[in-house]
Design a protein around this motif. Sequence first.
Motif, short mmCIF file in Angstrom:
data_model
loop_
_atom_site.label_atom_id
_atom_site.label_comp_id
_atom_site.label_asym_id
_atom_site.label_seq_id
_atom_site.Cartn_x
_atom_site.Cartn_y
_atom_site.Cartn_z
N PHE A 189 0.83 -1.20 0.00
CA PHE A 189 0.00 0.00 0.00
C PHE A 189 0.87 1.26 0.00
CE2 PHE A 189 -2.34 3.43 1.99
CZ PHE A 189 -3.57 3.37 1.37
N HIS A 190 1.93 1.27 0.80
CA HIS A 190 2.79 2.46 0.88
C HIS A 190 3.55 2.68 -0.42
CE1 HIS A 190 1.85 2.38 5.13
NE2 HIS A 190 2.34 1.16 5.24
N GLU A 191 4.00 1.61 -1.06
CA GLU A 191 4.74 1.75 -2.31
C GLU A 191 3.83 2.21 -3.45
OE1 GLU A 191 7.95 1.65 -2.41
OE2 GLU A 191 7.98 1.11 -0.28
N ILE A 192 2.64 1.65 -3.51
CA ILE A 192 1.73 2.07 -4.57
C ILE A 192 1.24 3.50 -4.33
CG2 ILE A 192 -0.49 1.33 -3.64
CD1 ILE A 192 0.78 0.60 -7.16
N TRP A 193 1.19 3.90 -3.06
CA TRP A 193 0.83 5.30 -2.75
C TRP A 193 1.93 6.26 -3.20
CZ3 TRP A 193 -3.67 7.43 -1.42
CH2 TRP A 193 -3.66 8.77 -1.02
N SER A 194 3.20 5.86 -3.03
CA SER A 194 4.31 6.69 -3.51
C SER A 194 4.28 6.82 -5.03
CB SER A 194 5.64 6.11 -3.05
OG SER A 194 5.87 4.83 -3.63
N VAL A 195 3.88 5.79 -5.74
CA VAL A 195 3.72 5.87 -7.20
C VAL A 195 2.60 6.83 -7.55
CG1 VAL A 195 3.06 4.55 -9.25
CG2 VAL A 195 4.70 3.59 -7.62
N LYS A 196 1.51 6.77 -6.80
CA LYS A 196 0.39 7.68 -7.04
C LYS A 196 0.81 9.14 -6.86
CE LYS A 196 -4.38 8.50 -5.52
NZ LYS A 196 -4.21 9.96 -5.29
N VAL A 197 1.57 9.40 -5.82
CA VAL A 197 2.04 10.76 -5.57
C VAL A 197 2.98 11.22 -6.67
CG1 VAL A 197 3.39 12.19 -3.98
CG2 VAL A 197 1.72 10.56 -3.09
N ALA A 198 3.88 10.32 -7.15
CA ALA A 198 4.81 10.68 -8.21
C ALA A 198 4.06 10.98 -9.51
CB ALA A 198 5.81 9.55 -8.42
N LEU A 199 3.04 10.23 -9.83
CA LEU A 199 2.26 10.49 -11.05
C LEU A 199 1.57 11.86 -10.97
CD1 LEU A 199 0.67 6.98 -11.65
CD2 LEU A 199 2.50 8.05 -12.97
N GLU A 200 1.02 12.15 -9.82
CA GLU A 200 0.32 13.43 -9.69
C GLU A 200 1.28 14.62 -9.73
OE1 GLU A 200 -1.81 13.05 -6.08
OE2 GLU A 200 -3.42 11.79 -6.94
N SER A 201 2.47 14.44 -9.19
CA SER A 201 3.43 15.54 -9.19
C SER A 201 4.03 15.78 -10.57
CB SER A 201 4.54 15.27 -8.18
OG SER A 201 5.26 14.10 -8.54
N LYS A 202 4.28 14.73 -11.34
CA LYS A 202 4.87 14.89 -12.67
C LYS A 202 3.85 15.33 -13.71
CE LYS A 202 9.03 13.71 -11.50
NZ LYS A 202 10.15 14.69 -11.54
N GLU A 203 2.58 15.15 -13.40
CA GLU A 203 1.56 15.53 -14.38
C GLU A 203 1.55 17.05 -14.62
OE1 GLU A 203 -3.17 14.56 -15.26
OE2 GLU A 203 -2.38 14.57 -13.20
N SER A 204 1.84 17.81 -13.60
CA SER A 204 1.83 19.26 -13.72
C SER A 204 3.21 19.85 -13.92
CB SER A 204 1.20 19.87 -12.46
OG SER A 204 1.92 19.46 -11.30
N SER A 205 4.23 19.02 -14.19
CA SER A 205 5.59 19.52 -14.38
C SER A 205 5.73 20.13 -15.78
CB SER A 205 6.60 18.38 -14.20
OG SER A 205 6.43 17.41 -15.22
N GLY A 206 6.79 20.93 -15.97
CA GLY A 206 7.01 21.59 -17.25
C GLY A 206 7.63 20.69 -18.29
#
Length: 877
Positions: free
Chosen positions: A638-655
């Motif tokens: 659960f913690h590892e898949i949550w870190s993937v979820k956070v990384a996807l959301e952060s890179k979606e709005s990157s330049g």
Amino acid sequence: MQSSTKSVASPSLPTSLHCAPAMSLPPSPVVRAATLASVPAPSRAHQAEARPPLIHGAAMPSGPAPPLPVQERMELASQSVPEEVGGSGGAHLISSSAKKHKKPPAMGNQKRHLVAKRAETSQKKQSAKKRVNSPTMGNQQKYPTSSPLKRHAEISKQRPAKRFKSPMVGNKSPLVIRSPLVTGSPMMRLVVSPVVMGPRSTSRSPTSPVLAPHAPERSPSRSTSPSPNLDDQTISVDNPDNSTSSRSKPRKLRFEIWNDMDPIYNGGKLMQARCKHCNEVFAAARNSGTSHMRRHLVVCEPRLKMHDMVEQLKSSELSTETTVLTNWKFDRTITRCELVRLIVLHELPFSFVEYDGFRSYSLSLNPLAEKVSRVTIKENCMEVYKNQRASLRDMFKDYNYRVSLTADLWTSNQNSGYMVVTCHYIDDEWRVQKKIIRFCVVNTPHDGFNLYSVMLQTLRYYNIEDKLYSITLDNASANKSMMDLLQLNLVKKSLLHCKGDLFHVRCAAHVLNLIVQDGLQVIELVIDNIRESVKYIKSSQSRKEKFEEIIVEMGIYCRSRPSLDVPTRWNSTCDMLESAFPFQEAFHELAEKDKDYLYCPTAEEWQRACAVYKFLKVFESATRVVSGTRYPTSNLYFHEIWSVKVALESKESSGNKTVASMVHRMKNKFAKYWMISYLSNCIPVILDPRFKFRFVDFRLKQAFGDNASVHIAKIDRAIRSLFNGYSSETGESLQSSTQGNGTASSLKGHWADWSTHVSAESNQVTGELDRYLHDDLFPCDDDSFDILHWWKMHTTKYPIVARMARDVLAAPASTVPSESAFSTGGRIIYDHRTRLSGNTVEGLICFQDWLRESGSSYFDIIKINSSSSSIEELGVA
């Protein structure tokens, strides 16, 4: 005397003998011998019956001798020698019995006495020859008219004693001392059995006389049959636990001879012993003694040679470890077991034992080393595998908790489809264990029904059909079909908790792989030039040498060189990018010196590749964590898949447009598998004392927002349903009864109801699950926290929840433990070893896994249960 003379002349001698007067004086020995010369000789049975036994302590009668009975006269006639003895006055026949009543001969009759003695010796030799040539028959047939006591005396005279030496008097027979108590009962015959005193027999041929008509046959002191092979007989070495004897414990083996002998039990009783050096078998029952085994060890040639070799090693200047040699004992069983371990553990071919180099090396270590063929070592390996498999089956039968499985499919170089099944559980010491229990050929087509049949056979064979918690599989369509059929079968039998909602677990590594593969399809052009550059320098030796010269000229220090990836394995792509980054300048220099090199990446492409690499490292780290086999992974997923979820959301709005294009496709795949697996991922987190239900509630509100209450309620129902199931198994209720405060309930008047309500709120004793959920959290910043050790320490406080945690934490998050068996299969089944059957491949792979997990080097290949199940019981042809 007159009546005796008439008897000689009468043709009907037997009648006159029966009518002899009772008080008449006995005739002289010579006349009596001549009178009975014409009497026909009776059978040996009558001789044996006629001989009265010598009773210890009986006195000889005094006075005139009474007339001889008929049987004695017949005995005298049968033992007489039909040979003329000197003189012209007539023929005189001298018998051995007559000789006893005869006075010592005078000096003039010395020749006659010598001839009579020779005649008696000749008669005994003829009788012994007849006994040897006569066919074997029971004692009842040999002595049809004799009593058991007389028949016992005859047998005792013929059988040499085993333990006692007799004081011999000349050439007389050994003395038989017999008790005057005689009874027909077998137990009484055992009590009053004779003590036969005679010389110790040195003959190697066994004798098995029957002491009484119903007494059991004695075991031979030494077997004359050829020594059986190790593979021909089932031997239980110091382990009669499987016996059906009424004895609770076997007798202890205290003598030193058992250092060189292996005990052989039959029905829980020690019956035989096998020499460890020459494999010869000896009788070892209580009534057999150990002297014959001691004598054998003194003359056993293999043992003597081995001891000589050890003594030479002790006296050698090179031998410094004399203590090891002193405590060392040669054992063929251990030697063979070590050879089996060598073959299986290091994936050697069976013909390795026939290599000339191996045999020469073995003989240099031990000149008495036994030569083993490839057929024999294969049989030994399979026998040990079957024995260990039967032990594992019994272990699962007695296991009181639930297990989880992982499974996967693999195609060999023979284009044969194999299915591997690995079992995961937590032992009594709260340690994670895994065992490969199946590696079998699957018939085509590899659809859901065929996979379901193989899986169901495996569950039933290992007795774990009613002990399953979950099965972890990848997302292949055939696996989903198999799980639907299996779940329907088990739910109908009420063998699964929560109606099977937690039964099918999706492989975490496979889910992460699918997410990354969707993103790599978008950025294929970004890393394409880097991949082609690595291919270029590895395509020829001249290009490698030119690239190495450039690295030296530019002073780049790096041990590794750029590695080429496998397009279907995204983690290898990540490794390729990591290995190529230090050589950016070298690739630019190569482009200037080599005009044929056209794939040099630009600076912008290197930057994009670096951003992609950093993004993929999140997935690589998560994959590494959930692929562990020595620690629980279900609570970490659960913690590892949550870190993937956070990384996807952060890179979606990157330049970075390249990474943003990757994230858009990857989020769609992530959302699909998040909804499928969030329930099974949250249950282990609740059983983690650092987080419990409060952490799940916190995260789900972040993930689902306003709709979080629906998903939180679903998880709450699942954890309580699971607890109810375990409570019913242990016979305990979910909630204990509430107890009010005695002081408040005793209040009366206007405030009595309020006091009762306050007391109930403060003093209510909730159920075990609620107590666990409301207790304080363990600090989550402690890196040394061991969840299994924590539950081991709190088993008495939360017995039912601890039972849940044991089963839930044993479930693996990925199928990596099963996929590791494919690497072993590829090394066992290669191009030069394609004739192995499916059963042999399964035995080698499973047994190797058990050896590595246990770390044991000794397996008793002789103690093979002959009734152990064969591999055909699993439904494999």
